[in-house]
Design a protein around this motif. Structure first.
Motif, short mmCIF file in Angstrom:
data_model
loop_
_atom_site.label_atom_id
_atom_site.label_comp_id
_atom_site.label_asym_id
_atom_site.label_seq_id
_atom_site.Cartn_x
_atom_site.Cartn_y
_atom_site.Cartn_z
N VAL A 20 0.84 -1.20 0.00
CA VAL A 20 0.00 0.00 0.00
C VAL A 20 0.87 1.25 0.00
CG1 VAL A 20 -1.71 1.36 1.27
CG2 VAL A 20 -1.94 -1.10 1.16
N ALA A 24 0.78 3.51 -3.25
CA ALA A 24 0.21 4.84 -3.02
C ALA A 24 1.23 5.93 -3.34
CB ALA A 24 -0.27 4.97 -1.57
N CYS A 54 -3.73 -0.64 -3.97
CA CYS A 54 -4.01 0.10 -2.74
C CYS A 54 -5.31 -0.35 -2.09
CB CYS A 54 -4.06 1.61 -3.02
SG CYS A 54 -2.46 2.32 -3.40
N THR A 128 -0.75 11.04 0.88
CA THR A 128 -0.01 9.77 0.85
C THR A 128 1.23 9.86 1.73
OG1 THR A 128 -0.81 9.29 -1.37
CG2 THR A 128 1.17 8.14 -0.67
#
Length: 152
Positions: A20, A24, A54, A128
């Protein structure tokens, strides 16, 4: 049992949270490439793939706190300040991902004209970064926690 739970917790964090954070982080530059070349099919496919990664690993990532709570319970540290702080930061990271990162990614993937701007990618990159910093802080707390048996 504690060692097993801890091993699953750490492996889940690596396998679920790692993808992730990487996907991201890769998303905003990939979105900028789509904005610069809207007819580039490969760039659009990359953007969709990063968003799918994600979303999928965000769901898989639920395993991390579940096994974290189980581990903390067997270690009798549920009331420890470092753990409560880690739980709060993890919850905040989840909120940032669910409320600020994933919806903005979806808007960029779906291609609404209002969402497809350079400013949208800049905001997404900021959120992010916040998400990634929260996970970095949790990781540091998990490694250098007070009362650690590592002697560090």
């Amino acid at each position: 049992m504690t060692k097993f739970l801890l091993a699953v917790h750490v492996l889940a964090a690596i396998v679920a949270i790692g993808p992730v954070t990487v996907a991201a982080s890769m998303f905003p530059p990939a979105a900028r490439r789509v904005l610069e070349a809207p007819d580039d099919v490969r760039a659009a496919e990359t953007l969709r793939l990063l968003h799918r990664i994600c979303r999928l690993y965000a769901v898989v990532g639920v395993v991390v706190p579940v096994f974290g709570f189980a581990t903390a319970s067997t270690m009798h540290v549920l009331g420890s300040a470092w753990l409560i702080t880690s739980i709060a930061l993890t919850a905040l990271a989840a909120v940032v991902l669910a409320a600020l990162v994933l919806p903005r990614q979806s808007a960029l993937v779906e291609g609404g004209t209002d969402a497809r701007t350079r400013q949208a990618t800049v905001q997404l990159a900021m959120f992010t970064g916040v998400f990634n910093l929260l996970w970095a802080a949790v990781t540091v707390l998990m490694i250098v926690r007070p009362g650690s048996t590592t002697g560090a």
